[in-house]
Design an enzyme around this catalytic site. Structure first.
Site, short mmCIF file in Angstrom:
data_model
loop_
_atom_site.label_atom_id
_atom_site.label_comp_id
_atom_site.label_asym_id
_atom_site.label_seq_id
_atom_site.Cartn_x
_atom_site.Cartn_y
_atom_site.Cartn_z
N TYR A 1 51.04 55.75 57.56
CA TYR A 1 51.43 55.24 56.24
C TYR A 1 50.84 53.85 56.02
O TYR A 1 50.25 53.58 54.96
CB TYR A 1 52.95 55.20 56.15
CG TYR A 1 53.47 54.63 54.85
CD1 TYR A 1 53.50 55.40 53.70
CD2 TYR A 1 53.93 53.31 54.78
CE1 TYR A 1 53.98 54.87 52.49
CE2 TYR A 1 54.41 52.78 53.59
CZ TYR A 1 54.43 53.57 52.45
OH TYR A 1 54.90 53.04 51.27
N ALA A 2 50.99 52.98 57.00
CA ALA A 2 50.48 51.61 56.86
C ALA A 2 48.97 51.60 56.68
O ALA A 2 48.43 50.86 55.85
CB ALA A 2 50.88 50.79 58.09
N ALA A 3 48.27 52.43 57.45
CA ALA A 3 46.81 52.49 57.31
C ALA A 3 46.41 52.99 55.93
O ALA A 3 45.45 52.49 55.33
CB ALA A 3 46.23 53.39 58.39
N SER A 4 47.14 53.96 55.42
CA SER A 4 46.81 54.48 54.08
C SER A 4 47.01 53.41 53.02
O SER A 4 46.21 53.28 52.08
CB SER A 4 47.66 55.72 53.76
OG SER A 4 49.02 55.38 53.50
N LYS A 5 48.05 52.60 53.17
CA LYS A 5 48.33 51.58 52.17
C LYS A 5 47.39 50.38 52.31
O LYS A 5 47.04 49.73 51.32
CB LYS A 5 49.78 51.13 52.27
CG LYS A 5 50.77 52.23 51.89
CD LYS A 5 50.55 52.75 50.48
CE LYS A 5 51.61 53.72 50.02
NZ LYS A 5 51.43 54.17 48.63
N SER B 1 51.63 48.79 49.55
CA SER B 1 52.89 48.50 50.24
C SER B 1 52.70 47.25 51.08
O SER B 1 51.58 46.93 51.50
CB SER B 1 53.29 49.66 51.14
OG SER B 1 54.37 49.32 52.00
N ASN C 1 50.65 55.83 41.36
CA ASN C 1 51.83 55.41 42.10
C ASN C 1 52.29 56.43 43.15
O ASN C 1 52.97 56.07 44.11
CB ASN C 1 52.96 55.15 41.10
CG ASN C 1 54.31 55.08 41.74
OD1 ASN C 1 54.64 54.10 42.40
ND2 ASN C 1 55.11 56.13 41.56
#
Length: 261
Positions: free
Chosen positions: A157-161, A144, A91
């Site tokens: 962040y979006a790419a990682s998620k 996410s 998480n």
């Protein structure tokens, strides 16, 4: 009534606050022994003490969820203390703020990917051999809604998620026939330490009532609501659920909401 995680051995990263904290507490209430991991020793210990105070079993460790040696260490601790590992809830994550993409550095991207994507990969890699020997287990990853489409987070962040969602899908197939299930949760805007700056800014601007207004439920989520999905995926109630990414977002991703800043 039998608790859904009775006797299970669980690892929860990012357990010191927010979704991780709520999930660690819920897992323990459902009968799991919980190894609580957080970067801050005090935060991890606080959750473990709450679990013990409620009559549960828990251990606490300070660990960087994106560090290879740390992930090896806490997995080995779980196995050494309790004889195996049945559940991993990877998480832990960081947002990195919201700098414009033209101001983002390679170092910035590397750190976000290290914690948010490499961390879950390491958790899977280290836990899987133990789960295979046991005949199975459940691995849950926090992704996410930002990983589903644009508008819910900045690019790194979006790419990682998005990577976490793909990791859940590919790992589920890598472990075909082993009894290991791998799934991801895609929270919408949820009130946690990571999103505190958003809530603080909204309060300062007098717009707190607009948070979550783009969702059909017209509100934000609470960590305990995400924890319920984590419990479902960790337990045998989801025994035929594998390689999936579930949005828990009040309906946000059921449409294409858009609002001018």
């Amino acid at each position: 009534m039998t608790r859904s995680l009775e006797g299970r051995r669980a690892i929860v990263t990012g357990a010191g606050n927010g979704i991780g904290r709520a999930s660690a507490l819920l897992f323990a209430r459902e009968g799991a022994k919980v190894l609580c991991l957080d970067r801050t020793a005090e935060a991890a210990e606080d959750v473990a003490q709450l679990i013990v105070a409620e009559g549960g079993t828990a251990l606490a460790m300070a660990a960087d969820a994106g560090d290879e040696a740390a992930v090896q260490g806490f997995t080995q601790r779980c196995v050494a203390e309790w004889g195996g590992v049945d559940i991993v809830f990877a998480n832990a994550g960081i947002s990195g703020g919201r700098p414009p993409i033209v101001e983002q550095t390679v170092e910035y991207w590397n750190e976000i990917l290290r914690v948010n994507l490499v961390g879950p990969f390491l958790a899977i890699r280290e836990a899987a051999p133990h789960m295979i020997r046991q005949g199975g287990g459940s691995i849950v990853l926090t992704a996410s809604v930002a990983g589903l489409r644009a508008g819910a987070g900045h690019s790194a962040y979006a790419a990682s998620k998005a990577g976490v969602i793909s990791l859940a899908q590919t790992a589920a197939n890598d472990f075909a026939g082993t009894g290991i299930r791998v799934n991801a949760i895609c929270p919408g805007r949820t009130q946690t330490a990571m999103t505190k700056f958003i809530f603080d800014k909204a309060r300062a601007n007098g717009t707190e009532d607009k948070l979550g207004h783009l969702t059909p439920l017209r509100r934000v989520g609470m960590p305990e609501e995400i924890a319920e999905m984590a419990l479902f995926l960790a337990s045998d109630r989801s025994s035929f659920v594998n390689g999936q990414a579930y949005a828990v977002d009040g309906g946000l991703t059921s449409t294409h909401p858009f609002a001018m800043a």
